[in-house]
Design an enzyme around this catalytic site. Structure first.
Site, PDB file in Angstrom:
ATOM      1  N   GLU A 191      -5.353  -7.736  -1.007  1.00  0.00           N
ATOM      2  CA  GLU A 191      -6.186  -7.556   0.177  1.00  0.00           C
ATOM      3  C   GLU A 191      -7.604  -7.186  -0.251  1.00  0.00           C
ATOM      4  OE1 GLU A 191      -4.715  -4.913   3.184  1.00  0.00           O
ATOM      5  OE2 GLU A 191      -2.677  -5.730   3.105  1.00  0.00           O
ATOM      6  N   GLU A 228       0.783  -1.235   0.000  1.00  0.00           N
ATOM      7  CA  GLU A 228       0.000   0.000   0.000  1.00  0.00           C
ATOM      8  C   GLU A 228       0.819   1.293   0.000  1.00  0.00           C
ATOM      9  OE1 GLU A 228      -2.849  -0.367   3.187  1.00  0.00           O
ATOM     10  OE2 GLU A 228      -3.968  -1.925   2.105  1.00  0.00           O
TER      11      GLU A 228
END
Length: 647
Positions: free
Chosen positions: A350, A204
């Site tokens: 995710e 991320e």
């Protein structure tokens, strides 16, 4: 401590048949007619991931965090057993585990500074006396034993439970060069161990134009350019191990057309100069500045993240949405276009969340799961851990019991063939030798075919119209045929599916008086293949009196997963009338032996099967819809009769 060679290759090809015979002899799935590849390394072909023989594989797994945090070891080992957890994942179809880790921990391991973490050795006697690296490599041996592959993810620069909040891959004493060196050490350490098949370079990358530190994506070599950093890290890794898959996540924002990274972020809410998405989920930059790995381009996989409104209420959740609108408005422009264009495979690293707390959350998670299953997108579900505050876990708080409702949602997105889960190991069945739930990759491709039934049913006959009233039409049609068997029919009204039924008749309700409609039908089989639509039947409803408005509704059943002795279904209830409603009820009849188990977003009652709205989802504006779902017992089946009322 030196890296150990991969012991899974201890099986000679000549012994494959004998080894498979131990799993159940004639009852085992198809055996390979030729020796499978000796190693399990994977590479890319177009938008697919394939093995050394060119067979498509499907990476379907989950995340297990803890090594990235200050504990420097999997969470849950304070109470549960590492072997039992790992075996449980394999038995339930997890063929890949994404393991978050920190650059700091990799450097500690590199420098011989691995410390003994705090684990419960009463629950884990096999870990007594081990440091964190020894525990990790003990676990790699467990994964090899049970047919699981591993995706290593640098989740943060520092070993910190909140380390992922920092937007970039460098922080404090963790410099960009040390980040590269940490990955080089990992590539060297496990270059002969094909249990570790993939590296996710950084979890991320994010940050907005207003942030002092942020991750951007462009053609520069600036220190904060994630695209350049990812290329550099990948090339240094692949120079050591050219067989490992390289996963590159997106960032958070990307300039809109005509804007640059110097454009002001004048309104963070409307963000007129930038496209926003989830952290790691914005891969728009690939279109303008694709990752270039040169001769190793066939190891590149892009890896977005995506979440629902319970994690953060993104703007697209504040308006009516469904799978089609999410695909068009969010997924396709940010990352799905890479799959559709054949640019590279996608692995959604995710996704996940809590169920039964927010109808929008459930709808988002089901829609993304359906996109994953339909296109065989690779994925690792977030998360195994029950101690994830945002999402909860696949395991409940005892770290042993599975959340069956959440697992039922995930199960259709796990690789299955002939009713058994497929390993990414050519020799070891998922679940290990003697597994009753899994097969090996060698067994999967022993028949030389593609994955399961791919033949669609024939188109059903054109519907005929029976009794026609002001607000309903009775329809029937000639059955479709299929090489295996038709399981249900989708009824379309003006091109939109309004019901799914098991028989060849349906009464369409909730119609407006003196209005023309066109109905058609599509057939489905157990593998999810859908036929072409039948010829359409145009019908005009009878005239009706009164001006109070029509409070009609439709209910559409969708089976989203099935297994021996059970299934999961989602039902969409839609206001098809001309006035808003405040409460709804759906009734249907199941054949003998099929019953409703746990149900969410509704209240179940009798006779037959009656479900009325829950307290939070009874009100439906015109054209609005809501969903409820349930886990059923017995064979999956569409209802023979179905009705919906809205008051």
């Amino acid at each position: 401590m030196t890296a150990k060679p991969h012991r899974g290759r201890r099986f000679a090809a000549a012994l494959l048949g004998a080894a498979l015979a131990l799993t159940g002899g004639a009852a085992a799935p198809h055996l390979a007619s030729a020796a499978p590849p000796a190693e399990d390394w994977l590479h890319v072909s177009g938008n697919k991931i394939v093995d050394a023989a060119g067979n498509p594989v499907w990476l379907t797994g989950a995340n297990w965090f803890g090594f990235n945090a200050s504990e420097r070891v999997f969470h849950g080992l304070w109470s549960a057993n590492i072997t039992q957890i790992t075996k449980s994942m394999a038995d339930r179809g997890i063929n890949l585990v994404r393991v978050p880790i920190s650059t700091q921990l990799l450097l500690e391991w590199k420098n011989g500074q691995a410390a003994a973490p705090n684990v419960n050795t009463y629950a884990n006697p096999e870990l007594t006396g081990m440091d964190s690296l020894e525990i990790f490599e003990f676990w790699l041996d467990l994964c090899e034993k049970y047919g699981i592959k591993v995706l290593l993810d640098v989740h943060s620069a520092e070993a910190d439970n909140s380390g992922h909040i920092h937007p970039v891959w460098y922080k404090g004493t963790i410099t960009p060069e040390l980040y590269y060196q940490a990955w080089e050490w990992a590539a060297t350490r496990w270059k002969t161990n094909d249990t570790v098949v993939a590296f996710d370079l950084k979890n991320e990358p994010h940050g907005t134009p207003n942030d002092t530190t942020r991750a951007k994506w462009d053609a520069t070599t600036d220190v904060d350019n994630w695209k350049n950093t990812a290329e550099t890290a990948a090339k240094r890794i692949l120079a050591i191990n050219p067989n490992v898959l390289i996963l590159v996540e997106g960032n958070e924002v990307y300039p809109r057309e005509g804007e640059t990274w110097s454009s002001p972020n004048t309104d963070p809410d409307l963000s007129p100069n930038y496209y926003y998405n989830w952290w790691g989920g914005n891969l728009r930059g690939v279109k303008d500045h694709p990752i270039n790995l040169g001769q190793n381009q066939d190891q590149l996989v892009y890896s977005p993240h995506d979440y629902g409104p319970l994690v953060y209420n993104q703007p697209w959740f504040d308006k009516p949405f469904d799978k089609a609108s999410l695909t068009n408005d969010v997924w396709r422009p940010n990352w799905f276009y890479l799959h559709e264009n054949g640019t590279a495979p996608l692995l959604i690293g995710e996704w996940g969340g809590r169920l039964g707390q927010d109808a929008r959350q459930d709808k988002w998670m089901t829609a993304l799961r359906d996109l994953i299953a339909e296109h065989k997108l690779h994925q690792t579900f977030w998360v195994l851990n029950p101690n994830s505050g945002d999402t909860g876990g696949l395991l409940l708080d005892d770290w042993k019991t599975w959340d069956e409702q959440k697992y039922a949602l995930l199960k259709p997105a796990l690789w299955q063939h002939d009713g058994r889960f497929v390993s990414l190991d050519h020799q070891v069945p998922l679940g290990g030798d003697g597994s009753t739930t899994g097969i090996s990759l060698g067994q999967r491709y022993g028949d030389g075919g593609e994955d399961g039934d791919t033949t669609a049913p024939t188109a059903p006959g054109q519907p005929t119209a029976g009794t026609i009233t002001a607000n309903s039409v009775a329809l029937s049609w000639t059955a479709s045929t299929d090489n295996v068997g038709v399981t249900s029919y989708d009824v379309l009204r003006n091109g939109t599916v309004v019901a799914t039924v098991s028989g060849t008749s349906y009464t369409a309700g909730g119609l407006s008086a003196n209005t023309a409609y066109t109905f058609s039908v599509k057939a489905r089989d157990a593998a999810g293949n859908v036929s072409a639509a039948s010829a359409g039947r145009s019908v005009t409803t009878a005239s009706g009196g009164g001006d109070g408005g029509d409070q009609g509704c439709s209910a559409t059943f969708k089976t989203i997963g099935s297994w021996t002795g059970g299934f999961q279904t989602e039902v969409t209830v839609k206001n098809t009338g001309t006035t808003a409603g405040t409460a709804w009820t759906v009734n249907w009849t199941y054949p003998a032996g099929t019953t409703v188990g746990s149900l969410w977003n509704g209240v179940v009652g009798t006779p037959a099967v009656t479900v009325r709205n829950a307290a939070h989802n009874g009100a439906l504006a015109v054209a609005a819809s809501t969903t409820f779902g349930f886990v059923g017992n017995g064979p999956a089946a569409a209802p023979a009769s179905l009705s919906c009322t809205l008051t």
